[in-house]
Design a protein around this motif. Sequence first.
Motif, PDB file in Angstrom:
ATOM      1  N   LEU A  57      45.476-124.010  25.701  1.00  0.00           N
ATOM      2  CA  LEU A  57      46.373-124.240  24.525  1.00  0.00           C
ATOM      3  C   LEU A  57      46.317-125.990  24.313  1.00  0.00           C
ATOM      4  N   GLU A  58      46.305-126.272  23.099  1.00  0.00           N
ATOM      5  CA  GLU A  58      46.766-127.824  22.650  1.00  0.00           C
ATOM      6  C   GLU A  58      48.290-127.774  22.475  1.00  0.00           C
ATOM      7  N   PRO A  59      48.512-129.032  22.891  1.00  0.00           N
ATOM      8  CA  PRO A  59      50.156-129.268  22.896  1.00  0.00           C
ATOM      9  C   PRO A  59      50.895-128.778  21.728  1.00  0.00           C
ATOM     10  N   GLU A  60      50.294-128.751  20.761  1.00  0.00           N
ATOM     11  CA  GLU A  60      50.995-128.325  19.392  1.00  0.00           C
ATOM     12  C   GLU A  60      51.042-126.911  19.420  1.00  0.00           C
TER      13      GLU A  60
ATOM     14  N   LEU B 107      68.105-119.992  25.285  1.00  0.00           N
ATOM     15  CA  LEU B 107      66.874-120.435  26.193  1.00  0.00           C
ATOM     16  C   LEU B 107      66.405-121.654  25.538  1.00  0.00           C
ATOM     17  N   ASP B 108      65.934-122.787  26.293  1.00  0.00           N
ATOM     18  CA  ASP B 108      65.361-123.705  25.988  1.00  0.00           C
ATOM     19  C   ASP B 108      64.315-123.959  26.888  1.00  0.00           C
ATOM     20  N   ILE B 109      63.073-124.113  26.215  1.00  0.00           N
ATOM     21  CA  ILE B 109      61.934-124.238  27.017  1.00  0.00           C
ATOM     22  C   ILE B 109      61.143-125.604  26.554  1.00  0.00           C
ATOM     23  N   ASP B 110      61.069-126.558  27.277  1.00  0.00           N
ATOM     24  CA  ASP B 110      60.292-127.619  26.892  1.00  0.00           C
ATOM     25  C   ASP B 110      59.161-127.996  27.566  1.00  0.00           C
ATOM     26  N   LEU B 111      58.198-128.679  26.895  1.00  0.00           N
ATOM     27  CA  LEU B 111      56.938-129.040  27.097  1.00  0.00           C
ATOM     28  C   LEU B 111      57.048-130.215  27.638  1.00  0.00           C
ATOM     29  N   VAL B 112      57.193-130.572  29.005  1.00  0.00           N
ATOM     30  CA  VAL B 112      57.483-131.832  29.455  1.00  0.00           C
ATOM     31  C   VAL B 112      56.103-132.659  29.660  1.00  0.00           C
ATOM     32  N   LEU B 113      55.143-132.130  30.226  1.00  0.00           N
ATOM     33  CA  LEU B 113      53.742-132.893  30.411  1.00  0.00           C
ATOM     34  C   LEU B 113      52.764-131.985  30.239  1.00  0.00           C
ATOM     35  N   HIS B 114      51.777-132.564  29.653  1.00  0.00           N
ATOM     36  CA  HIS B 114      50.477-131.491  29.258  1.00  0.00           C
ATOM     37  C   HIS B 114      49.214-132.474  29.857  1.00  0.00           C
ATOM     38  N   GLY B 115      48.683-132.223  31.049  1.00  0.00           N
ATOM     39  CA  GLY B 115      47.780-132.890  31.438  1.00  0.00           C
ATOM     40  C   GLY B 115      48.296-134.512  31.434  1.00  0.00           C
ATOM     41  N   ASP B 116      47.205-135.343  31.348  1.00  0.00           N
ATOM     42  CA  ASP B 116      47.670-136.725  31.058  1.00  0.00           C
ATOM     43  C   ASP B 116      47.787-137.224  29.549  1.00  0.00           C
ATOM     44  N   ARG B 117      47.991-136.370  28.965  1.00  0.00           N
ATOM     45  CA  ARG B 117      48.104-136.567  27.315  1.00  0.00           C
ATOM     46  C   ARG B 117      49.541-137.312  27.050  1.00  0.00           C
ATOM     47  N   ILE B 118      49.476-138.317  26.223  1.00  0.00           N
ATOM     48  CA  ILE B 118      50.510-138.706  25.611  1.00  0.00           C
ATOM     49  C   ILE B 118      50.624-138.377  24.192  1.00  0.00           C
ATOM     50  N   VAL B 119      51.690-137.688  23.623  1.00  0.00           N
ATOM     51  CA  VAL B 119      51.771-137.015  22.232  1.00  0.00           C
ATOM     52  C   VAL B 119      52.944-137.509  21.358  1.00  0.00           C
ATOM     53  N   GLU B 120      52.848-137.919  20.547  1.00  0.00           N
ATOM     54  CA  GLU B 120      53.788-138.344  19.609  1.00  0.00           C
ATOM     55  C   GLU B 120      53.952-137.904  18.217  1.00  0.00           C
ATOM     56  N   GLY B 121      54.364-136.752  18.036  1.00  0.00           N
ATOM     57  CA  GLY B 121      54.461-135.666  16.976  1.00  0.00           C
ATOM     58  C   GLY B 121      53.476-134.862  16.924  1.00  0.00           C
ATOM     59  N   PRO B 122      53.580-134.150  15.793  1.00  0.00           N
ATOM     60  CA  PRO B 122      54.253-133.937  14.506  1.00  0.00           C
ATOM     61  C   PRO B 122      55.733-133.425  14.723  1.00  0.00           C
ATOM     62  N   GLY B 123      56.453-134.049  13.983  1.00  0.00           N
ATOM     63  CA  GLY B 123      57.931-133.326  14.194  1.00  0.00           C
ATOM     64  C   GLY B 123      58.729-133.904  15.439  1.00  0.00           C
ATOM     65  N   HIS B 124      59.281-133.116  16.272  1.00  0.00           N
ATOM     66  CA  HIS B 124      59.830-133.267  17.500  1.00  0.00           C
ATOM     67  C   HIS B 124      59.058-133.516  18.672  1.00  0.00           C
TER      68      HIS B 124
ATOM     69  N   ASP C 179      52.712-134.272  43.018  1.00  0.00           N
ATOM     70  CA  ASP C 179      51.632-135.220  42.944  1.00  0.00           C
ATOM     71  C   ASP C 179      51.022-135.452  41.323  1.00  0.00           C
ATOM     72  N   VAL C 180      51.489-134.831  40.438  1.00  0.00           N
ATOM     73  CA  VAL C 180      51.336-134.810  38.980  1.00  0.00           C
ATOM     74  C   VAL C 180      51.801-136.159  38.642  1.00  0.00           C
ATOM     75  N   VAL C 181      51.077-136.789  37.719  1.00  0.00           N
ATOM     76  CA  VAL C 181      51.227-138.375  37.543  1.00  0.00           C
ATOM     77  C   VAL C 181      51.900-138.334  36.062  1.00  0.00           C
ATOM     78  N   GLU C 182      52.967-138.935  35.838  1.00  0.00           N
ATOM     79  CA  GLU C 182      53.537-139.281  34.692  1.00  0.00           C
ATOM     80  C   GLU C 182      52.689-140.140  33.925  1.00  0.00           C
ATOM     81  N   PRO C 183      52.056-139.902  32.804  1.00  0.00           N
ATOM     82  CA  PRO C 183      51.207-141.005  32.337  1.00  0.00           C
ATOM     83  C   PRO C 183      51.455-142.234  31.665  1.00  0.00           C
ATOM     84  N   ARG C 184      52.683-142.295  31.317  1.00  0.00           N
ATOM     85  CA  ARG C 184      53.046-143.655  30.910  1.00  0.00           C
ATOM     86  C   ARG C 184      53.394-144.578  32.054  1.00  0.00           C
ATOM     87  N   SER C 185      54.039-144.099  33.083  1.00  0.00           N
ATOM     88  CA  SER C 185      54.458-144.839  34.194  1.00  0.00           C
ATOM     89  C   SER C 185      53.237-145.065  35.237  1.00  0.00           C
ATOM     90  N   GLY C 186      52.372-143.960  35.291  1.00  0.00           N
ATOM     91  CA  GLY C 186      51.424-144.049  36.282  1.00  0.00           C
ATOM     92  C   GLY C 186      51.901-143.558  37.620  1.00  0.00           C
TER      93      GLY C 186
END
Length: 164
Positions: free
Chosen positions: A61-64, A91-108, A131-138
């Motif tokens: 699935l794509e992040p959206e 219940l709160d379920i947040d998509l924190v990381l999706h592969g090495d993608r950086i996503v800004e929008g739509p919406g929240h 071992d998962v890498v956070e893509p902004r900080s590396g």
Amino acid sequence: MERACLSLGSNLAPEANLRSAIAALRACFGQVRVSTVYRTRAVGFDGADFLNAAAVVETDLEPEALDAWLHSIEDAHGRDRSAPRFGDRTLDIDLVLHGDRIVEGPGHLRVPRDELRHAFVLRPLAEIAPDVVEPRSGRTLARLWAESPERDVAMEAVRGFDVG
């Protein structure tokens, strides 16, 4: 297929809601890695303690689309989206990381989630996906946790909480 890292939390009937959410994730994705469940204080408001955990799934699935599906699971658990942002929740379920993608929008939608800085998100994720890498900080999640200013935040592991 990409690895998606999720944060789960509840402070209203939390045991039942987390178990049900994990079952919904498994019904959709099959294999799901789930962290220890932690009891933490509410952040940003005075409320009942939360139960928090993390999960890792493999998805095409794509992040959206994944984010929309996660919202449908929250809604099915009685999530009140008209309530204040910082408040009690079923219940709160947040998509924190999706592969090495950086996503800004739509919406929240923001990936990586800013909440990754909080112990209740970072500690359980670092536990199951160090071992998962956070893509902004590396940097890996393990390294981010080791360097976290929130390492001393009280988080009690909930004993006997079977995540299957």
